[in-house]
Every structure is written in structure tokens, then in C-alpha cells.
Design a protein around this motif. Structure first.
Motif, PDB file in Angstrom:
ATOM      1  N   MET A   1     -31.511  24.894   3.467  1.00  0.00           N
ATOM      2  CA  MET A   1     -31.782  23.446   3.628  1.00  0.00           C
ATOM      3  C   MET A   1     -30.732  22.640   2.854  1.00  0.00           C
ATOM      4  SD  MET A   1     -34.854  23.259   0.900  1.00  0.00           S
ATOM      5  CE  MET A   1     -35.414  24.844   1.517  1.00  0.00           C
ATOM      6  N   PRO A   2     -30.603  21.347   3.154  1.00  0.00           N
ATOM      7  CA  PRO A   2     -29.701  20.520   2.341  1.00  0.00           C
ATOM      8  C   PRO A   2     -30.265  20.351   0.930  1.00  0.00           C
ATOM      9  CG  PRO A   2     -30.979  19.157   3.851  1.00  0.00           C
ATOM     10  CD  PRO A   2     -31.266  20.581   4.218  1.00  0.00           C
ATOM     11  N   THR A   3     -29.387  20.286  -0.043  1.00  0.00           N
ATOM     12  CA  THR A   3     -29.832  20.061  -1.426  1.00  0.00           C
ATOM     13  C   THR A   3     -30.200  18.595  -1.638  1.00  0.00           C
ATOM     14  OG1 THR A   3     -29.292  20.431  -3.749  1.00  0.00           O
ATOM     15  CG2 THR A   3     -27.501  19.606  -2.355  1.00  0.00           C
TER      16      THR A   3
ATOM     17  N   VAL B   1     -27.116  17.398   6.259  1.00  0.00           N
ATOM     18  CA  VAL B   1     -26.592  18.708   5.871  1.00  0.00           C
ATOM     19  C   VAL B   1     -25.264  18.995   6.586  1.00  0.00           C
ATOM     20  CG1 VAL B   1     -27.877  19.927   7.708  1.00  0.00           C
ATOM     21  CG2 VAL B   1     -27.293  21.125   5.578  1.00  0.00           C
ATOM     22  N   ASP B   2     -24.363  19.689   5.887  1.00  0.00           N
ATOM     23  CA  ASP B   2     -23.067  20.074   6.457  1.00  0.00           C
ATOM     24  C   ASP B   2     -23.235  21.428   7.154  1.00  0.00           C
ATOM     25  OD1 ASP B   2     -20.530  21.064   6.952  1.00  0.00           O
ATOM     26  OD2 ASP B   2     -19.666  20.231   5.109  1.00  0.00           O
TER      27      ASP B   2
ATOM     28  N   PRO C   1     -35.680  29.022  -1.628  1.00  0.00           N
ATOM     29  CA  PRO C   1     -34.928  27.921  -1.021  1.00  0.00           C
ATOM     30  C   PRO C   1     -33.439  28.104  -1.310  1.00  0.00           C
ATOM     31  CG  PRO C   1     -36.295  27.132  -2.870  1.00  0.00           C
ATOM     32  CD  PRO C   1     -36.408  28.622  -2.838  1.00  0.00           C
ATOM     33  N   VAL C   2     -32.640  28.004  -0.261  1.00  0.00           N
ATOM     34  CA  VAL C   2     -31.183  28.143  -0.413  1.00  0.00           C
ATOM     35  C   VAL C   2     -30.569  26.784  -0.093  1.00  0.00           C
ATOM     36  CG1 VAL C   2     -29.115  29.298   0.453  1.00  0.00           C
ATOM     37  CG2 VAL C   2     -31.253  30.588   0.189  1.00  0.00           C
ATOM     38  N   PHE C   3     -29.948  26.199  -1.114  1.00  0.00           N
ATOM     39  CA  PHE C   3     -29.469  24.824  -0.979  1.00  0.00           C
ATOM     40  C   PHE C   3     -28.010  24.798  -0.534  1.00  0.00           C
ATOM     41  CE2 PHE C   3     -32.453  24.528  -4.782  1.00  0.00           C
ATOM     42  CZ  PHE C   3     -33.555  24.307  -3.979  1.00  0.00           C
ATOM     43  N   VAL C   4     -27.689  23.852   0.360  1.00  0.00           N
ATOM     44  CA  VAL C   4     -26.297  23.688   0.770  1.00  0.00           C
ATOM     45  C   VAL C   4     -25.901  22.212   0.689  1.00  0.00           C
ATOM     46  CG1 VAL C   4     -26.314  25.752   2.219  1.00  0.00           C
ATOM     47  CG2 VAL C   4     -26.816  23.539   3.250  1.00  0.00           C
ATOM     48  N   ASP C   5     -24.594  21.989   0.685  1.00  0.00           N
ATOM     49  CA  ASP C   5     -24.062  20.639   0.455  1.00  0.00           C
ATOM     50  C   ASP C   5     -24.157  19.778   1.730  1.00  0.00           C
ATOM     51  OD1 ASP C   5     -23.112  18.718  -1.233  1.00  0.00           O
ATOM     52  OD2 ASP C   5     -21.030  19.414  -1.249  1.00  0.00           O
ATOM     53  N   SER C   6     -23.872  18.497   1.539  1.00  0.00           N
ATOM     54  CA  SER C   6     -24.085  17.512   2.608  1.00  0.00           C
ATOM     55  C   SER C   6     -22.772  17.041   3.220  1.00  0.00           C
ATOM     56  CB  SER C   6     -24.825  16.307   2.024  1.00  0.00           C
ATOM     57  OG  SER C   6     -26.033  16.730   1.445  1.00  0.00           O
ATOM     58  N   ASP C   7     -22.920  16.394   4.376  1.00  0.00           N
ATOM     59  CA  ASP C   7     -21.825  15.721   5.065  1.00  0.00           C
ATOM     60  C   ASP C   7     -21.733  14.313   4.462  1.00  0.00           C
ATOM     61  OD1 ASP C   7     -20.550  13.971   6.831  1.00  0.00           O
ATOM     62  OD2 ASP C   7     -21.554  14.732   8.619  1.00  0.00           O
ATOM     63  N   PRO C   8     -20.581  13.932   3.891  1.00  0.00           N
ATOM     64  CA  PRO C   8     -20.509  12.647   3.194  1.00  0.00           C
ATOM     65  C   PRO C   8     -20.595  11.435   4.126  1.00  0.00           C
ATOM     66  CG  PRO C   8     -18.329  13.644   3.317  1.00  0.00           C
ATOM     67  CD  PRO C   8     -19.295  14.655   3.870  1.00  0.00           C
ATOM     68  N   VAL C   9     -20.399  11.638   5.422  1.00  0.00           N
ATOM     69  CA  VAL C   9     -20.440  10.505   6.355  1.00  0.00           C
ATOM     70  C   VAL C   9     -21.873  10.206   6.787  1.00  0.00           C
ATOM     71  CG1 VAL C   9     -19.660   9.642   8.610  1.00  0.00           C
ATOM     72  CG2 VAL C   9     -18.082  10.923   7.144  1.00  0.00           C
ATOM     73  N   SER C  10     -22.600  11.233   7.192  1.00  0.00           N
ATOM     74  CA  SER C  10     -23.971  11.019   7.702  1.00  0.00           C
ATOM     75  C   SER C  10     -25.034  11.197   6.631  1.00  0.00           C
ATOM     76  CB  SER C  10     -24.258  12.002   8.837  1.00  0.00           C
ATOM     77  OG  SER C  10     -24.300  13.322   8.322  1.00  0.00           O
ATOM     78  N   PHE C  11     -24.668  11.759   5.475  1.00  0.00           N
ATOM     79  CA  PHE C  11     -25.592  12.113   4.372  1.00  0.00           C
ATOM     80  C   PHE C  11     -26.482  13.305   4.740  1.00  0.00           C
ATOM     81  CE2 PHE C  11     -25.808   7.275   3.239  1.00  0.00           C
ATOM     82  CZ  PHE C  11     -24.489   7.297   2.828  1.00  0.00           C
TER      83      PHE C  11
END
Ligand SMILES: Cc1ncc(COP(=O)(O)O)c(C=O)c1O
Length: 388
Positions: free
Chosen positions: A81-83, A112-113, A100-110
Motif C-alpha cells: 500500500m502507499p505509505t 501510490v507510485d 503492511p508493506v509501504f511504498v512511496d508516492s507519485d508527487p504529481v497525483s499524491f
């Protein structure tokens, strides 16, 4: 002029008669849990989300929990999931003793990447939960391609996104295996308390979800598996049925408000474009975009929240508060920095985008009843702060 972050009384006033009548109907029927109002709500929202089935439940959190339990998520299983999201997305996974496994986000849409999801997949990955944050769909084509490649089910966390559409027009909640929604009062369709919904196109899952919300019971007092009390009250379903006919209008109001904020912030020279990810001398305020970082067609964003980014965020919020303008931070602490997840041993440096979002993001008042003069006052006040 006061500008509250949200004023539910303004929404309620014109609905007073319809909502009172709906609640009275339930009171007189004395069918109080899982009755005809819930059946109507499920039918309406299955159709609205372009899904074959919908199962009403006790909250958005319980919708996620039921979805994970329906997939038989076990201790030690991994769920990606997104962090950067509301706590419930991660909390439900931890409550099942899964990881839970956290991943980083897309800076444009906020959101998950998707590429970070790909990198996080292991042989233990049993589900992916993209979150349609603030009312904008995650990049579902990219996410579904990765999920299908590895045969991993996708649960869409659409708690903030009922009625949201992906850029190709598909409704949120209809693209993954299940969609989870919240009717918490502050959401775009809000109950008079807690309530939620799971959508799916899978008949077997639908049957299981209906049993899951009532202790896994079928027939009466026989339990093949352990569920919970995730039932929805008829009063909540009746209120939601009374409010539903206004939902699309409310979305238009939110979208018009968002467009006006963006227009004014650009006009006042606080930014030159939407979706910019770096602060510069011309980009003092970073504006939300209705696309992902990979670009392409616009999403149908319903603006449950209008979130801008500013460097002196906390100072600006204080300044706005001094002028009686409400704002909020969604969310100040990403999951990988939460004390309760310290045991996961996440590396803070793996989440540069989410960390930057958490430090700079803030939501402005966006509710449909907001007046144009109020938006003008908010923008004027932001400008005043930035030029101080
Ligand atoms: C992204 C997200 N997921 C899940 C939830 C949980 O919904 P509820 O508050 O109805 O339990 C929320 C609610 O704020 C949310 O924003």
C-alpha cells in the motif's frame, strides 16, 4: 468573513425534510439493521460504481477489513500500500497480523507510485491496496498490469473516492477485485455516523462478504468461517439513500470550487501551472493536478479534498486560522514513520516523495456550498502570507 474547513449544517438544511422522513420511516418500521434501506443502498451504489454487487457495512475501515478477510489474508502475508494515506489502510492489515508493506508516492497525483509497487512484490505478497487519495483515482492501468502479471488481487481503497473515475472513465471500485468506501460524515457522501461499503464484480466474493459482515454465518447459527459484526444500520442506509440523489451535484460544486482555487492561485502569480513538484521562485504554491506523473488523459477527480503544497505550511495554517479560515493536514505522518510500525524497520530514505508531501501538504475548504467570495478571501489571504 469566516471560512470553515467544512460546514455540514449547510448541506443538511435543504435536506431536512427528506432526511427526517427517511429516518422516521425506519423508526416506524422498527427494521433497524440490514433491511430494505440497506438493500436499496446496495443496489443504487452497485449501479453507480458500475459493479455487479455492493455490500453495506459498518465503516470504511471495516470494508477494508472484510475485503482482506474475504481473501483469507493470513499472519505473515504481505499487503502492499502507499505509505501516504489515512491510517485505516495499514491498520486493517496489521490487525490481521499480516505485514503492511509501504511504498512511496507519485508527487504529481499524491497517489501510490506503481513502479514502487512492482519493486515491493515478493512471494509473500497476497494483496495490493491502492488508495484513491483526496478523490482522485490511482493509476489503475499500471497497477492492474503489475498485479495481473503476478496474479495478486487488488483492493481499491476508495474511502475518499465514491464516484471517482479513472482517466478512461471506469469507476473507482470497479477495476480491482473489490472496492472499499467510507460514509464517514466528512466524506462526499456522508452518513449520520459511521458506515461503509464493499463493491465487487465477483459473485463468490459477494456471497462471502455478505456472510463475513455477519460473523460468517450461513445458515443461521452455522459458521463455516469466522467473520465479524460489520453490519450497517438501517438509519444510516436511509440517510444515505436520501442524500444520494444530490451526490453528482455536490461533485460539480467541489470541482467548480477546485477549478476556481486553481484559477485564482495562478492569476495571483503564486504558481504557473498545476502538478508542479518543486518549489521555485515562480512556484510558491504547488497546485494539485488531475493526472499522474506519467501524464495522459485527465482523471475525473471529485475533490473530496483540495490539497496544495507550501513550504511554510504550518505558519500559513496559523495565519489562515488567525483570519478564521479552516485548513487541515492530510497527512502529517506517513505510515513508515508511525510509532506503531517501528517494528517493520522501514528505511526513511526509501520514501522521499511521501516525506516531502507530509511536510508540505495542506487541505483548503472545498465543500460544495462554499461561496466564490470565500474562495477569493482564502486565496487573497494566502497571497498576503506569501508576500509577507
Ligand atoms: C483512505 C481511507 N481509507 C479508509 C478510511 C476509513 O474509513 P472509516 O473512517 O469510514 O472507517 C478512510 C477514512 O477517512 C480513508 O480516508
Amino acid at each position: 468573513m469566516k471560512v470553515p474547513l467544512l460546514d455540514l449544517k449547510l448541506q443538511y438544511a435543504p435536506l431536512h425534510n427528506d432526511v427526517s422522513e427517511a429516518m422516521l420511516r425506519v423508526a416506524q418500521s422498527q427494521v433497524l439493521v440490514l433491511g430494505p434501506e440497506t438493500a436499496k443502498l446496495e443496489q443504487t451504489l452497485a449501479a453507480y460504481t458500475d459493479c455487479a454487487y455492493a455490500v453495506g457495512c459498518s465503516s470504511g475501515t471495516d470494508a477494508l477489513l472484510m475485503a482482506l478477510m474475504a481473501l483469507d489474508i493470513q499472519p505473515g502475508d504481505e499487503v502492499i500500500m502507499p505509505t501516504f494515506s489515512f491510517f485505516a489502510t495499514a491498520g486493517v492489515v496489521a490487525r490481521l497480523h499480516a505485514k503492511p508493506v509501504f511504498v512511496d508516492s507519485d508527487p504529481v497525483s499524491f497517489n501510490v507510485d506503481p513502479e514502487k509497487i512492482r519493486q515491493a512484490i515478493t512471494s509473500k505478497t497476497k494483496a495490493i491496496i491502492p488508495v484513491h487519495l483526496f478523490g482522485q483515482s490511482s493509476d489503475m492501468d499500471a497497477i492492474m498490469a503489475i498485479a495481473n502479471e503476478h496474479n495478486i488481487p487488488v483492493i481499491e481503497d476508495g474511502a475518499q473516492a465514491l464516484g471517482t473515475q479513472y482517466k478512461d472513465g471506469r469507476k473507482s471500485g470497479s477495476i480491482g477485485l473489490m472496492g472499499c468506501f467510507s460514509f464517514y460524515p466528512t466524506k462526499n457522501l456522508g452518513a449520520f455516523g459511521d458506515a461503509g461499503l464493499v463493491t465487487t464484480n465477483d459473485e463468490q466474493l459477494y456471497i462471502k462478504l455478505k456472510q463475513m459482515r455477519n460473523h460468517g454465518m450461513e445458515p443461521r447459527y452455522y459458521h463455516k468461517f469466522v467473520g465479524g459484526n460489520f453490519r450497517i444500520d438501517e438509519i444510516q442506509s436511509a440517510v444515505l439513500n436520501a442524500k444520494y440523489p444530490h451526490l453528482e451535484n455536490w461533485h460539480s460544486g467541489r470541482q467548480a470550487n477546485a477549478a476556481y482555487y486553481t484559477e485564482l492561485l495562478l492569476q495571483h502569480g503564486l504558481a504557473t501551472t498545476t502538478g508542479c513538484t518543486e518549489f521555485t521562485s515562480t512556484e510558491k504554491v504547488l497546485l494539485p493536478a488531475e493526472v499522474h506523473k506519467t501524464g495522459g488523459a485527465k482523471n475525473h477527480h471529485i475533490f473530496n479534498q483540495y490539497c496544495i503544497r507550501v513550504q511554510k505550511r504550518d505558519e500559513l495554517r496559523q495565519f489562515l486560522a488567525s483570519k478564521e479560515i479552516g485548513s487541515e493536514i492530510y497527512y502529517p505522518v506517513p505510515f513508515h514513520r508511525q510509532e506503531c510500525f517501528a517494528y517493520l524497520g522501514c528505511n526513511d530514505a526509501d520514501f522521499p516523495v511521501a516525506n516531502a508531501l507530509a511536510d508540505t501538504v495542506m487541505a483548503l475548504p472545498i465543500f460544495p456550498e462554499l461561496q466564490r467570495e470565500q474562495i477569493e478571501f482564502v486565496v487573497q489571504t494566502i497571497k498576503e502570507f506569501i508576500s509577507l
